[in-house]
Scaffold this active site. Structure first.
Site, mmCIF file in Angstrom:
data_model
loop_
_atom_site.group_PDB
_atom_site.id
_atom_site.type_symbol
_atom_site.label_atom_id
_atom_site.label_comp_id
_atom_site.label_asym_id
_atom_site.label_seq_id
_atom_site.Cartn_x
_atom_site.Cartn_y
_atom_site.Cartn_z
ATOM 1 N N HIS B 80 -6.690 54.394 15.257
ATOM 2 C CA HIS B 80 -6.186 55.333 14.248
ATOM 3 C C HIS B 80 -5.212 54.618 13.305
ATOM 4 O O HIS B 80 -5.332 54.728 12.084
ATOM 5 C CB HIS B 80 -5.496 56.521 14.926
ATOM 6 C CG HIS B 80 -4.687 57.378 13.992
ATOM 7 N ND1 HIS B 80 -5.266 58.256 13.108
ATOM 8 C CD2 HIS B 80 -3.351 57.470 13.786
ATOM 9 C CE1 HIS B 80 -4.309 58.858 12.407
ATOM 10 N NE2 HIS B 80 -3.139 58.390 12.791
ATOM 11 N N ASP B 110 -13.273 43.354 -17.497
ATOM 12 C CA ASP B 110 -13.530 43.453 -16.055
ATOM 13 C C ASP B 110 -12.385 42.747 -15.346
ATOM 14 O O ASP B 110 -11.419 42.310 -15.971
ATOM 15 C CB ASP B 110 -14.877 42.783 -15.692
ATOM 16 C CG ASP B 110 -15.460 43.361 -14.404
ATOM 17 O OD1 ASP B 110 -14.738 43.362 -13.389
ATOM 18 O OD2 ASP B 110 -16.607 43.827 -14.425
ATOM 19 N N TRP B 145 -1.203 49.662 17.104
ATOM 20 C CA TRP B 145 -1.545 48.903 15.890
ATOM 21 C C TRP B 145 -0.616 47.712 15.679
ATOM 22 O O TRP B 145 -0.945 46.783 14.961
ATOM 23 C CB TRP B 145 -1.573 49.818 14.662
ATOM 24 C CG TRP B 145 -0.258 50.001 13.959
ATOM 25 C CD1 TRP B 145 0.714 50.881 14.284
ATOM 26 C CD2 TRP B 145 0.212 49.285 12.814
ATOM 27 N NE1 TRP B 145 1.775 50.749 13.425
ATOM 28 C CE2 TRP B 145 1.487 49.787 12.504
ATOM 29 C CE3 TRP B 145 -0.313 48.275 12.017
ATOM 30 C CZ2 TRP B 145 2.251 49.312 11.442
ATOM 31 C CZ3 TRP B 145 0.459 47.802 10.954
ATOM 32 C CH2 TRP B 145 1.716 48.317 10.675
ATOM 33 N N SER B 175 -9.854 39.960 2.792
ATOM 34 C CA SER B 175 -10.257 40.901 1.749
ATOM 35 C C SER B 175 -9.075 41.269 0.849
ATOM 36 O O SER B 175 -9.158 41.187 -0.375
ATOM 37 C CB SER B 175 -10.842 42.151 2.414
ATOM 38 O OG SER B 175 -10.806 43.247 1.541
ATOM 39 N N SER B 176 -7.951 41.626 1.475
ATOM 40 C CA SER B 176 -6.775 42.029 0.685
ATOM 41 C C SER B 176 -6.227 40.865 -0.124
ATOM 42 O O SER B 176 -5.795 41.028 -1.260
ATOM 43 C CB SER B 176 -5.658 42.537 1.595
ATOM 44 O OG SER B 176 -6.123 43.568 2.391
ATOM 45 N N HIS B 259 6.680 45.135 7.286
ATOM 46 C CA HIS B 259 7.507 45.949 6.410
ATOM 47 C C HIS B 259 7.062 45.901 4.955
ATOM 48 O O HIS B 259 6.925 46.942 4.334
ATOM 49 C CB HIS B 259 9.002 45.713 6.566
ATOM 50 C CG HIS B 259 9.716 46.909 6.025
ATOM 51 N ND1 HIS B 259 9.771 48.101 6.710
ATOM 52 C CD2 HIS B 259 10.239 47.143 4.818
ATOM 53 C CE1 HIS B 259 10.332 49.013 5.940
ATOM 54 N NE2 HIS B 259 10.638 48.464 4.787
ATOM 55 N N GLU B 261 4.166 45.577 4.099
ATOM 56 C CA GLU B 261 2.958 46.404 4.149
ATOM 57 C C GLU B 261 3.261 47.867 3.831
ATOM 58 O O GLU B 261 2.480 48.558 3.168
ATOM 59 C CB GLU B 261 2.308 46.271 5.533
ATOM 60 C CG GLU B 261 1.152 47.219 5.820
ATOM 61 C CD GLU B 261 -0.074 46.929 4.969
ATOM 62 O OE1 GLU B 261 -0.212 45.790 4.490
ATOM 63 O OE2 GLU B 261 -0.883 47.858 4.783
ATOM 64 N N TYR B 263 5.441 48.935 1.806
ATOM 65 C CA TYR B 263 5.566 49.065 0.349
ATOM 66 C C TYR B 263 4.235 48.805 -0.341
ATOM 67 O O TYR B 263 3.976 49.329 -1.431
ATOM 68 C CB TYR B 263 6.689 48.165 -0.168
ATOM 69 C CG TYR B 263 7.996 48.612 0.422
ATOM 70 C CD1 TYR B 263 8.530 49.843 0.057
ATOM 71 C CD2 TYR B 263 8.635 47.890 1.416
ATOM 72 C CE1 TYR B 263 9.675 50.316 0.651
ATOM 73 C CE2 TYR B 263 9.777 48.364 2.020
ATOM 74 C CZ TYR B 263 10.291 49.578 1.634
ATOM 75 O OH TYR B 263 11.420 50.052 2.241
ATOM 76 N N SER B 274 3.699 58.398 -11.305
ATOM 77 C CA SER B 274 4.305 58.279 -12.645
ATOM 78 C C SER B 274 3.327 58.734 -13.720
ATOM 79 O O SER B 274 3.700 59.481 -14.635
ATOM 80 C CB SER B 274 4.714 56.830 -12.920
ATOM 81 O OG SER B 274 5.766 56.455 -12.073
ATOM 82 N N HIS B 308 14.543 45.645 11.059
ATOM 83 C CA HIS B 308 14.984 47.003 11.399
ATOM 84 C C HIS B 308 13.945 47.713 12.273
ATOM 85 O O HIS B 308 14.211 48.785 12.788
ATOM 86 C CB HIS B 308 15.341 47.826 10.149
ATOM 87 C CG HIS B 308 14.200 48.176 9.264
ATOM 88 N ND1 HIS B 308 14.296 48.228 7.899
ATOM 89 C CD2 HIS B 308 12.930 48.500 9.538
ATOM 90 C CE1 HIS B 308 13.142 48.557 7.384
ATOM 91 N NE2 HIS B 308 12.287 48.731 8.354
ATOM 92 N N HIS B 309 12.764 47.083 12.421
ATOM 93 C CA HIS B 309 11.788 47.613 13.376
ATOM 94 C C HIS B 309 12.084 47.130 14.789
ATOM 95 O O HIS B 309 11.376 47.471 15.718
ATOM 96 C CB HIS B 309 10.371 47.175 12.983
ATOM 97 C CG HIS B 309 9.942 47.710 11.655
ATOM 98 N ND1 HIS B 309 9.270 48.904 11.510
ATOM 99 C CD2 HIS B 309 10.099 47.236 10.400
ATOM 100 C CE1 HIS B 309 9.026 49.120 10.228
ATOM 101 N NE2 HIS B 309 9.525 48.122 9.535
ATOM 102 N N THR B 334 14.655 53.371 -4.754
ATOM 103 C CA THR B 334 13.767 54.501 -4.489
ATOM 104 C C THR B 334 14.332 55.764 -5.124
ATOM 105 O O THR B 334 13.597 56.579 -5.683
ATOM 106 C CB THR B 334 13.592 54.691 -2.970
ATOM 107 O OG1 THR B 334 13.325 53.427 -2.389
ATOM 108 C CG2 THR B 334 12.448 55.624 -2.672
ATOM 109 N N LYS B 337 13.489 55.891 -8.729
ATOM 110 C CA LYS B 337 12.134 56.381 -8.972
ATOM 111 C C LYS B 337 12.112 57.912 -8.958
ATOM 112 O O LYS B 337 11.607 58.550 -9.882
ATOM 113 C CB LYS B 337 11.156 55.872 -7.898
ATOM 114 C CG LYS B 337 11.080 54.394 -7.695
ATOM 115 C CD LYS B 337 10.311 53.616 -8.725
ATOM 116 C CE LYS B 337 8.931 54.088 -9.019
ATOM 117 N NZ LYS B 337 8.330 53.265 -10.114
ATOM 118 N N ARG B 456 6.643 57.969 21.855
ATOM 119 C CA ARG B 456 5.344 57.938 21.186
ATOM 120 C C ARG B 456 4.294 57.311 22.109
ATOM 121 O O ARG B 456 4.625 56.708 23.123
ATOM 122 C CB ARG B 456 5.441 57.153 19.888
ATOM 123 C CG ARG B 456 5.601 55.664 20.077
ATOM 124 C CD ARG B 456 5.988 54.945 18.804
ATOM 125 N NE ARG B 456 4.886 54.825 17.871
ATOM 126 C CZ ARG B 456 4.843 53.941 16.857
ATOM 127 N NH1 ARG B 456 5.856 53.125 16.666
ATOM 128 N NH2 ARG B 456 3.827 53.888 16.039
#
Lengths: 296, 532
Positions: B80, B110, B145, B175-176, B259, B261, B263, B274, B308-309, B334, B337, B456
């Site tokens: 998941h 293109d 994950w 790919s990314s 982390h 990731e 963002y 926006s 911080h994780h 943030t 924004k 969790r």
């Protein structure tokens, strides 16, 4: 003759003493009984932290309320602002849009105000980090080792006192025990004394998590992490493994019986007698088919 | 030869109909590849969504047996997480909407490297096959994950499943990475004359910053995953304490990727919001430069907050303080924004079309997720909140409501431009409101479960957690039903006969994609657009 009298007397004394000890053992109730008077377990529909069982959790509780109120203020402010903008400036009420795209003052304000809010949060938060890290001068130290899927408690100040603690399987629960929280051999700790935990693991990562005491640390193989607590009142406290550790991650809870210091000392003696043969690791009480699945 | 080719091409590009195989399997057109990405993201969302429904149904009651054992459960939660991140949110936002609209918005014919673009899509598909093998083979990949060793090493996760999952990360990573290189090259080199960086639409900026994050973060993940594969298969001990390795090293490497990731998933969402807010307020973006540099700062600071994780892992007190403060700093850009979106609406002439509903929903729910993020940034509070359901609530508020709401906002905003047919307004709104109610009902009670101390990744929990878990599962069922409404919306779009104007949103929509017909032609611009 004299010698035989003496030895007979000695034997009698010894017998009497032994009898006394035996009597005392049957007469003295379970030294952990004091912990049954108060049970700190989660309740259905609970919406906040457990009742704080330690000064550390009390401080975490206070800081959480403090930060959450500030953030609730921020969310409330944004929500009101949004509600106002969305009603006041809908196309039907404001058909001609303004074309304003800059306002230096407001742009500075919405940088400065959040910075101030963060400063107000950071100061007490850092104080609490130092408090949480201060495990100096403990009264006693317990080495906690996570295993798949049980905990092992080794009392550093009581040589030889090292035993394992398994969850009570769902079908063997006795009245008063909590499903998925109660264990066969709880950790017993004295009330009011600073207790240091040295936490490690024998296999994979585990999480030593005691929400009502404000303690949480990973159990990492090859590394020891420390935490500490002082339990305020006698009672039973619960925790669970909080880092995924495989098949029975949800089946290795932590149960703590906190008792007055005298009872704790009495318990160490009985525990030494009961648990010394109880060398870890034992066989798991988990069903065989699940174990087979785990090792497949 | 060259003149005939030229002639052929000249008359050909409007009438030339490539065969199905060459159009979809060997595509070099950014719109077709974008469409493929969106279709892939749709399937990813369906698979990830079905897995989450299984999870919520299992957790609906304590002592439930829908999922038969812990291994099955762990495989489901792992798949998941991986699928929702790598095969839903990222392909939808970056490969899908990014591919479709970045070249159009900057006036380019293109992407810079069309074949690379095609390749990065098919790596994504290959990765999806592998991650599904990781779910189904043997007892599945069950390390979560985050893939923390030692749980996923050869001793504790024997079997080929974990290797497949790790290789799927490599494939989706390649790919990314290729996609990101392509976006950077396109945006930096192929803007229309006059379109300076400081005039570029915010969605382009968001994708540019995201692409840089990918280029810098993915190789670190690839390194960590490679070390895991080596540990599993070739007897190395990068993360094995017995061989002098350290499981904590993996946590550092993983979150150095993990982390940014976060963002990577939310910045493109910021870009879309926006555009939607500006269009439906009929006002230009308020504080454009602030918006641009807020994203740049978020991207930069996002790289230096990873530990911080790890506040309850092996980390020193001083590091905790640094990582807490650095993390809290992100709240400031943030905030810029969020306030700029509200200021854009201020004085505007707001129309509540479906995309605007999703955008406003995004802003409100993202602020809630951001607020709990500020709470979790406190290392002192993390000692209580780490890894419990409060955290689950937090990151689903920013992803399941943040990123997903932005994806839906983008879908409703641009589906007319992509398909040439408009969505049914009424059913779009029904979809929004049912989904809004569903996800809030699912995730808000999780705050309470976390505060009460529910960890969790538990398939079965103490009976005291039953109440809120039940409410949460009911919410998940509502969200699931809401998805059926979305299917109906899709059905209406593809069976609609309605023709759409080039700019069907009117004067508020000012970017270049609104200057071309709907649907956008195979070859976007006949003449090079000039930006004044």
């Amino acid at each position: 003759m004299k010698r035989s009298i003496v030895s007979a007397l000695g034997a009698a004394c010894l017998l009497a003493l032994l009898g006394h000890v035996a009597l005392a053992q049957t007469a003295t109730p379970d030294p952990t009984a004091a912990a049954n008077s108060y049970v700190n377990a989660p309740a259905n529909w609970q919406m906040w932290f457990p009742v704080a069982g330690s000064p550390m959790q009390a401080q975490i509780d206070w800081l959480m309320k403090y930060v959450l109120w500030i953030m609730a203020g921020v969310v409330g402010f944004v929500a009101l602002l949004l509600a106002y903008v969305l009603t006041r400036f809908r196309a039907s009420r404001n058909p001609k849009p303004s074309q304003v795209t800059h306002n230096t003052l407001i742009e500075v304000v919405w940088i400065v105000v959040p910075v101030l809010l963060l400063a107000v949060i950071i100061v007490p938060s850092i104080k609490l980090i130092y408090y949480e890290a201060d495990d100096s001068n403990p009264y006693m130290t317990v080495t906690v080792t996570g295993h798949q899927w049980y905990w092992e408690y080794s009392y550093n100040s009581v040589p030889g006192l090292d035993y394992t603690s398994y969850m009570v399987p769902d079908d063997q629960l006795k009245p008063g025990e909590f499903r998925r929280l109660s264990v066969d051999h709880p950790m017993v700790l004295p009330v009011g004394e600073k207790i240091k935990f040295v936490i490690t693991s024998g296999d994979v990562l585990h999480g030593f998590y005691l929400p009502s005491l404000g303690v949480q640390k990973y159990a990492i193989p090859g590394t020891t992490l420390t935490s500490w607590t002082t339990i305020t009142k006698p009672g039973t406290y619960y925790g669970q493994c909080n880092q995924i550790c495989g098949l029975n991650h949800d089946a290795m809870p932590i149960e703590i019986k906190a008792v007055p210091l005298a009872d704790y000392i009495a318990w160490t003696k009985t525990a030494l007698a009961t648990y010394t043969d109880n060398a870890p690791p034992q066989s798991s009480p988990m069903p065989r088919n699940q174990l087979a699945d785990a090792t497949r | 030869m060259s003149s005939t080719t030229h002639d052929h091409a000249h008359e050909g590009h409007e009438h030339h109909k490539p065969s199905f195989v060459s159009r979809w399997l060997m595509s070099t057109n950014h719109k077709d590849i974008g469409t493929l990405y969106i279709v892939a993201a749709f399937f990813g969302a369906m698979v990830g969504g079905v897995l989450s429904m299984i999870m919520r149904l299992q957790l609906m009651y304590p002592h439930n047996h829908l999922v038969t054992n812990g291994n099955e459960w762990n495989a489901i939660i792992t798949a998941h997480g991986l699928i929702m991140i790598f095969w839903f949110v990222m392909p939808a936002l970056i490969g899908g909407l990014g591919n479709w609209f970045i070249p159009m918005m900057i006036g380019a014919p293109d992407m810079a490297f069309p074949r690379l673009n095609n390749m990065s899509f098919w790596f994504l598909v290959a990765g999806f096959v592998f991650v599904m093998l990781g779910l189904f083979l043997g007892s599945g990949t069950g390390a979560g994950w985050t893939l923390y060793p030692p749980l996923d090493n050869a001793q504790y996760s024997p079997g080929i499943a974990t290797d497949f999952s790790l290789f799927s990360i490599h494939l989706v990573g390649i790919s990314s990475l290729l996609g990101a290189i392509n976006f950077i090259a396109t945006i930096l080199n192929m803007r229309a004359p006059g379109l300076t960086m400081h005039k570029m639409p915010l969605f382009c900026w968001s994708i540019l910053v995201t692409a840089f994050l990918l280029v810098l973060a993915i190789p670190v993940l690839a390194g960590a995953v490679t070390m895991l594969i080596m540990d599993r298969n070739f007897g190395t001990s990068f993360f094995e304490p017995a061989g002098g390795g350290d499981p904590v090293l993996f946590q550092h490497l993983f979150w150095f990727f993990g982390h940014p990731e976060v963002y990577i998933m939310i910045l493109p969402a910021f870009g879309i919001i926006s555009h939607v807010v500006s269009t439906f307020s009929r006002k230009p973006i308020f504080g454009y430069l602030g918006m641009v540099y807020a994203m740049v700062i978020i991207g930069f600071v996002g790289f230096v907050v990873w530990a911080h994780h790890m506040f309850v892992s092996a980390i020193s007190t001083d590091s905790k303080i640094y990582f807490e403060v650095a993390t809290l700093v992100i709240a400031v850009p943030t905030g810029i924004k969020v306030f700029s979106w509200i200021a854009t609406m201020w004085g505007g002439s707001i129309e509540f079309k479906t995309p605007m509903l999703w955008a406003v929903g995004f802003i409100f729910l993202f602020v809630i997720g951001g607020a709990t993020g500020v709470v979790l940034a406190n290392a002192s509070l993390d000692q209580e909140l780490h890894n419990d359901y409060f955290l689950i609530a937090h990151f689903h508020y920013v992803l399941s409501m943040g990123a997903a709401f932005a994806i839906f906002a983008g879908f409703y905003f641009w589906i007319g431009k992509m398909s040439g047919h408009q969505y049914p307004e009424f059913w779009g709104k029904v979809h929004f409101w049912t989904f809004f109610i569903g996800v809030n009902l699912t995730f808000f009670p999780m705050h309470f479960l976390g505060l009460a101390g529910m960890p969790r990744r538990y398939p079965d929990y103490a009976d005291a957690f039953a109440g809120w878990n039940y409410v949460s599962s009911v919410g998940a069922i509502i969200s699931g039903l809401s998805t059926l409404v979305f299917f109906y919306v899709l059905y209406s779009v593809f069976t609609s006969k309605e023709k759409l104007a080039d700019n069907y949103w009117g004067e508020g929509a000012t970017t270049l994609e609104w200057a071309v017909p709907s649907p956008a032609p195979h070859h976007t611009f006949e003449d090079v657009p000039v930006i004044r």
